[in-house]
Motif scaffolding. Structure first.
Motif, PDB file in Angstrom:
ATOM      1  N   ASP A  21      28.019  51.478  47.549  1.00  0.00           N
ATOM      2  CA  ASP A  21      28.389  50.401  48.345  1.00  0.00           C
ATOM      3  C   ASP A  21      27.868  50.589  49.288  1.00  0.00           C
ATOM      4  O   ASP A  21      26.656  51.152  49.771  1.00  0.00           O
ATOM      5  CB  ASP A  21      29.827  50.199  49.083  1.00  0.00           C
ATOM      6  N   GLU A  22      26.413  49.216  49.594  1.00  0.00           N
ATOM      7  CA  GLU A  22      25.551  49.076  51.245  1.00  0.00           C
ATOM      8  C   GLU A  22      25.347  49.593  51.768  1.00  0.00           C
ATOM      9  O   GLU A  22      24.888  50.867  52.437  1.00  0.00           O
ATOM     10  CB  GLU A  22      25.193  47.231  50.669  1.00  0.00           C
ATOM     11  N   GLU A  23      26.972  50.006  52.712  1.00  0.00           N
ATOM     12  CA  GLU A  23      27.119  50.688  53.893  1.00  0.00           C
ATOM     13  C   GLU A  23      27.277  52.244  53.496  1.00  0.00           C
ATOM     14  O   GLU A  23      26.491  52.938  54.615  1.00  0.00           O
ATOM     15  CB  GLU A  23      28.721  49.593  54.563  1.00  0.00           C
ATOM     16  N   ASN A  24      28.099  52.773  52.420  1.00  0.00           N
ATOM     17  CA  ASN A  24      28.182  53.506  52.187  1.00  0.00           C
ATOM     18  C   ASN A  24      26.725  54.468  51.876  1.00  0.00           C
ATOM     19  O   ASN A  24      25.901  55.550  51.929  1.00  0.00           O
ATOM     20  CB  ASN A  24      28.681  53.978  51.517  1.00  0.00           C
ATOM     21  N   SER A  25      25.874  53.968  50.731  1.00  0.00           N
ATOM     22  CA  SER A  25      24.556  54.363  50.051  1.00  0.00           C
ATOM     23  C   SER A  25      23.806  54.873  51.399  1.00  0.00           C
ATOM     24  O   SER A  25      22.984  55.406  50.815  1.00  0.00           O
ATOM     25  CB  SER A  25      24.052  53.632  49.082  1.00  0.00           C
ATOM     26  N   ARG A  26      24.039  54.639  52.363  1.00  0.00           N
ATOM     27  CA  ARG A  26      22.200  54.876  53.129  1.00  0.00           C
ATOM     28  C   ARG A  26      22.814  56.194  53.802  1.00  0.00           C
ATOM     29  O   ARG A  26      21.811  56.886  54.412  1.00  0.00           O
ATOM     30  CB  ARG A  26      22.674  53.693  54.911  1.00  0.00           C
ATOM     31  N   HIS A  72      36.181  82.102  53.822  1.00  0.00           N
ATOM     32  CA  HIS A  72      37.385  80.932  53.982  1.00  0.00           C
ATOM     33  C   HIS A  72      36.052  80.125  54.796  1.00  0.00           C
ATOM     34  O   HIS A  72      37.018  79.546  56.200  1.00  0.00           O
ATOM     35  CB  HIS A  72      38.073  81.826  54.991  1.00  0.00           C
ATOM     36  N   SER A  73      35.797  79.852  54.940  1.00  0.00           N
ATOM     37  CA  SER A  73      34.378  78.408  55.055  1.00  0.00           C
ATOM     38  C   SER A  73      34.586  77.264  53.670  1.00  0.00           C
ATOM     39  O   SER A  73      33.531  77.798  52.946  1.00  0.00           O
ATOM     40  CB  SER A  73      33.189  78.905  55.510  1.00  0.00           C
ATOM     41  N   ILE A  74      34.557  76.266  54.297  1.00  0.00           N
ATOM     42  CA  ILE A  74      35.171  74.707  53.885  1.00  0.00           C
ATOM     43  C   ILE A  74      34.158  73.856  53.722  1.00  0.00           C
ATOM     44  O   ILE A  74      34.295  74.013  55.250  1.00  0.00           O
ATOM     45  CB  ILE A  74      36.329  74.508  53.148  1.00  0.00           C
ATOM     46  N   GLU A  75      33.396  73.336  52.667  1.00  0.00           N
ATOM     47  CA  GLU A  75      32.891  72.502  53.262  1.00  0.00           C
ATOM     48  C   GLU A  75      33.145  70.803  53.070  1.00  0.00           C
ATOM     49  O   GLU A  75      33.450  70.768  51.883  1.00  0.00           O
ATOM     50  CB  GLU A  75      31.309  72.493  52.865  1.00  0.00           C
ATOM     51  N   LEU A  76      33.487  70.223  53.874  1.00  0.00           N
ATOM     52  CA  LEU A  76      33.368  68.618  53.359  1.00  0.00           C
ATOM     53  C   LEU A  76      32.235  67.696  53.143  1.00  0.00           C
ATOM     54  O   LEU A  76      31.450  67.530  53.748  1.00  0.00           O
ATOM     55  CB  LEU A  76      33.958  67.577  54.761  1.00  0.00           C
ATOM     56  N   LYS A  77      32.179  67.955  51.501  1.00  0.00           N
ATOM     57  CA  LYS A  77      30.838  67.107  51.217  1.00  0.00           C
ATOM     58  C   LYS A  77      30.605  66.384  51.801  1.00  0.00           C
ATOM     59  O   LYS A  77      29.659  65.623  51.517  1.00  0.00           O
ATOM     60  CB  LYS A  77      31.149  68.313  49.576  1.00  0.00           C
ATOM     61  N   ARG A  78      31.555  65.246  51.342  1.00  0.00           N
ATOM     62  CA  ARG A  78      31.738  63.877  51.288  1.00  0.00           C
ATOM     63  C   ARG A  78      32.875  63.088  51.528  1.00  0.00           C
ATOM     64  O   ARG A  78      34.035  63.698  50.894  1.00  0.00           O
ATOM     65  CB  ARG A  78      31.387  63.228  49.630  1.00  0.00           C
ATOM     66  N   ILE A  79      32.551  62.185  52.071  1.00  0.00           N
ATOM     67  CA  ILE A  79      33.982  61.348  52.346  1.00  0.00           C
ATOM     68  C   ILE A  79      33.746  59.719  52.532  1.00  0.00           C
ATOM     69  O   ILE A  79      32.193  59.435  53.183  1.00  0.00           O
ATOM     70  CB  ILE A  79      34.631  61.245  53.682  1.00  0.00           C
ATOM     71  N   ALA A  80      33.962  58.875  52.067  1.00  0.00           N
ATOM     72  CA  ALA A  80      33.164  57.578  51.876  1.00  0.00           C
ATOM     73  C   ALA A  80      34.938  56.790  51.530  1.00  0.00           C
ATOM     74  O   ALA A  80      35.320  56.419  50.970  1.00  0.00           O
ATOM     75  CB  ALA A  80      32.180  57.183  50.325  1.00  0.00           C
ATOM     76  N   ILE A  81      34.320  55.520  52.290  1.00  0.00           N
ATOM     77  CA  ILE A  81      35.744  54.640  52.360  1.00  0.00           C
ATOM     78  C   ILE A  81      35.459  53.369  52.170  1.00  0.00           C
ATOM     79  O   ILE A  81      33.978  53.144  52.827  1.00  0.00           O
ATOM     80  CB  ILE A  81      36.089  54.751  53.875  1.00  0.00           C
ATOM     81  N   THR A  82      36.047  52.799  51.401  1.00  0.00           N
ATOM     82  CA  THR A  82      35.756  50.974  51.539  1.00  0.00           C
ATOM     83  C   THR A  82      35.909  49.984  51.863  1.00  0.00           C
ATOM     84  O   THR A  82      35.029  49.426  52.361  1.00  0.00           O
ATOM     85  CB  THR A  82      36.343  51.179  49.832  1.00  0.00           C
TER      86      THR A  82
END
Length: 164
Positions: A21-26, A72-82
């Protein structure tokens, strides 16, 4: 308002559309469908579809990595909302923080965000993430380079904020 479920193979087309999506891909690095499919099978990774409660409408996805990290270190690697501006990103962030600290046993949740992604940086800061530093010009984008801001939250910070 939202619920999480593991990404299935038949969700990959939705993930690909959301990511491109245009907004997310940036702001979101692009993976191939095969890479997403592989991530759904990795024990160390959570590839999650975000849906609305009730109608079960897909509104995004997220990826967490380091589920087996010995530190015990977790990465939030990606979040994308439509659908932007409806509070879905904030609620998804609250839910993933809760899951990471209360169920996955993490001590640290961290992420990196493109320096110019002011909307996301504001959200993360308002949700208690602390800026740790900047990884300068580490991503090549065409003829220029982009920097990443590294942010994190520790378990005690999460619990203090939840009690406040």
């Amino acid at each position: 308002m939202l619920l999480f479920r593991p990404t299935r193979s038949d969700d990959i087309p939705f993930v690909m559309v959301t990511e491109s999506d245009e907004e997310n891909s940036r702001y979101v690095l692009q993976w191939t469908a095969e890479r997403h499919e592989q991530a759904t099978k990795e024990a160390d990774t959570g590839h999650i579809v975000i849906e609305t409660i009730g109608e079960r409408k897909q509104i995004g996805y997220l990826i967490v990595a380091g589920l087996q990290n010995p530190h015990h270190s977790i990465e939030l690697k990606r979040i994308a909302i439509t659908e932007k501006g409806k509070g879905y990103g904030r609620e998804a962030l609250k839910l993933i923080k809760q899951w990471v600290f209360e169920h996955a046993g993490a001590h640290r949740l961290w992420l990196d965000v493109k320096e110019q992604n002011a909307r996301a940086r504001h959200l993360y800061e308002s949700e208690g993430f602390i800026v740790e530093g900047v990884t300068r010009e580490c991503l090549k984008n065409g003829d220029s380079f982009e920097s990443l801001v590294v942010m994190s939250m520790l378990r005690p910070e999460y619990y203090r904020a939840e009690r406040a």
